[in-house]
Design a protein around this motif. Structure first.
Motif, mmCIF file in Angstrom:
data_model
loop_
_atom_site.group_PDB
_atom_site.id
_atom_site.type_symbol
_atom_site.label_atom_id
_atom_site.label_comp_id
_atom_site.label_asym_id
_atom_site.label_seq_id
_atom_site.Cartn_x
_atom_site.Cartn_y
_atom_site.Cartn_z
ATOM 1 N N SER A 112 0.806 -1.222 0.000
ATOM 2 C CA SER A 112 0.000 0.000 0.000
ATOM 3 C C SER A 112 0.840 1.273 0.000
ATOM 4 O O SER A 112 0.392 2.319 -0.468
ATOM 5 N N ASN A 113 2.056 1.181 0.530
ATOM 6 C CA ASN A 113 2.881 2.377 0.677
ATOM 7 C C ASN A 113 4.276 2.144 0.114
ATOM 8 O O ASN A 113 4.874 1.098 0.334
ATOM 9 N N ASP A 114 4.783 3.110 -0.607
ATOM 10 C CA ASP A 114 6.150 3.056 -1.094
ATOM 11 C C ASP A 114 6.848 4.346 -0.684
ATOM 12 O O ASP A 114 6.189 5.350 -0.376
ATOM 13 N N PRO A 115 8.179 4.356 -0.649
ATOM 14 C CA PRO A 115 8.905 5.548 -0.181
ATOM 15 C C PRO A 115 8.551 6.820 -0.942
ATOM 16 O O PRO A 115 8.421 7.887 -0.342
ATOM 17 N N PHE A 116 8.384 6.705 -2.264
ATOM 18 C CA PHE A 116 8.053 7.898 -3.045
ATOM 19 C C PHE A 116 6.666 8.430 -2.676
ATOM 20 O O PHE A 116 6.446 9.638 -2.597
ATOM 21 N N GLY A 117 5.720 7.510 -2.454
ATOM 22 C CA GLY A 117 4.381 7.930 -2.074
ATOM 23 C C GLY A 117 4.362 8.592 -0.707
ATOM 24 O O GLY A 117 3.697 9.616 -0.501
ATOM 25 N N ILE A 118 5.100 8.015 0.241
ATOM 26 C CA ILE A 118 5.179 8.589 1.585
ATOM 27 C C ILE A 118 5.857 9.954 1.539
ATOM 28 O O ILE A 118 5.407 10.914 2.172
ATOM 29 N N PHE A 119 6.937 10.033 0.764
ATOM 30 C CA PHE A 119 7.629 11.311 0.627
ATOM 31 C C PHE A 119 6.687 12.362 0.046
ATOM 32 O O PHE A 119 6.657 13.509 0.496
ATOM 33 N N GLY A 120 5.893 11.955 -0.940
ATOM 34 C CA GLY A 120 4.942 12.880 -1.550
ATOM 35 C C GLY A 120 3.927 13.401 -0.546
ATOM 36 O O GLY A 120 3.551 14.582 -0.579
ATOM 37 N N MET A 121 3.480 12.536 0.373
ATOM 38 C CA MET A 121 2.527 12.969 1.394
ATOM 39 C C MET A 121 3.167 13.946 2.375
ATOM 40 O O MET A 121 2.523 14.901 2.831
ATOM 41 N N ILE A 122 4.445 13.722 2.686
ATOM 42 C CA ILE A 122 5.153 14.639 3.585
ATOM 43 C C ILE A 122 5.309 16.006 2.918
ATOM 44 O O ILE A 122 5.089 17.049 3.543
ATOM 45 N N VAL A 123 5.676 15.988 1.638
ATOM 46 C CA VAL A 123 5.814 17.243 0.892
ATOM 47 C C VAL A 123 4.483 17.990 0.865
ATOM 48 O O VAL A 123 4.423 19.205 1.087
ATOM 49 N N ARG A 124 3.403 17.252 0.596
ATOM 50 C CA ARG A 124 2.072 17.874 0.554
ATOM 51 C C ARG A 124 1.724 18.503 1.900
ATOM 52 O O ARG A 124 1.197 19.622 1.955
ATOM 53 N N GLN A 125 2.034 17.795 2.982
ATOM 54 C CA GLN A 125 1.715 18.311 4.314
ATOM 55 C C GLN A 125 2.424 19.640 4.571
ATOM 56 O O GLN A 125 1.812 20.610 5.029
ATOM 57 N N PHE A 126 3.706 19.691 4.251
ATOM 58 C CA PHE A 126 4.452 20.928 4.484
ATOM 59 C C PHE A 126 4.028 22.032 3.515
ATOM 60 O O PHE A 126 4.038 23.213 3.869
#
Length: 206
Positions: A115-129
């Motif tokens: 369900s989760n990959d590093p690029f997807g998680i990184f993208g969510m962190i970027v979106r949050q900031f």
């Protein structure tokens, strides 16, 4: 008695502080303590859906039983605990210098590789900031006609307002620039995505 309480929800205005509403609701209706991290996590899951929130509180109260205290771990176990919620909590950890806890949250997400990959998680962190930066900019300007929630594309902006208070504008701009640098290095293969996530979290938590 509880059915009457449920019926009243239909006529309630959307609370400005959803976590506070959840804490009060848990105590008043279910005689159960909902701690603050759990309330914030649950608020992110249910948004502004009061009936859905009450249903989740009912399930959680039954789950904890005699313990009469609902924690964030209970919310994670009993609700559709979205990856975005974990990202939200990780960003909060980063803001408060708890890099170790932030890393643990991200590694927990990475364990579910389907369900989760590093690029997807990184993208969510970027979106949050990015949304926090937009929130900070919005609050620094004179009152505007367009609601902040519409600008961010979310149901409620209150949690973004609350979390943005933990950062200065300069800090958010610096973090966002650092995230862009990590993004470039990941995409061109200079950094392994999982290593980049660890480096980023440790660096931002200092």
């Amino acid at each position: 008695m509880k059915d009457l309480e449920h019926a009243k929800i239909q006529h309630c205005a959307i609370p400005k502080d959803m976590p506070k509403w959840l804490i009060n609701r848990a105590q008043k209706v279910y005689n159960t303590q909902l701690d603050e991290p759990a309330a914030r996590a649950l608020a992110l899951v249910v948004g502004t859906d009061l009936r859905g929130a009450d249903n989740e509180l009912c399930k959680l109260a039954d789950y904890v039983g005699d313990a009469q205290k609902i924690t964030e771990a209970d919310v994670a176990t009993m609700t559709s605990y979205l990856p975005e919620v974990t990202i939200w909590q990780a960003v909060k950890d980063i803001a408060e210098g708890r890099g170790k806890q932030a890393l643990q949250r991200i590694h927990q997400l990475l364990m579910d590789k389907k369900s989760n990959d590093p690029f997807g998680i990184f993208g969510m962190i970027v979106r949050q900031f990015r949304l926090l930066l937009l929130t900070k900019e919005y609050l620094s300007r004179p009152p505007q006609e367009t609601p902040l929630a519409d600008i961010l594309g979310v149901k409620s902006a209150q949690e973004y307002i609350n979390q943005s208070k933990a950062f200065k504008m300069d800090d958010l701009e610096r973090i966002y620039k650092a995230l862009q640098d990590y993004d470039f290095k990941m995409k061109v293969g200079i950094l392994d995505p999982e290593i980049a996530l660890d480096m980023m979290i440790i660096g931002l938590s200092k």
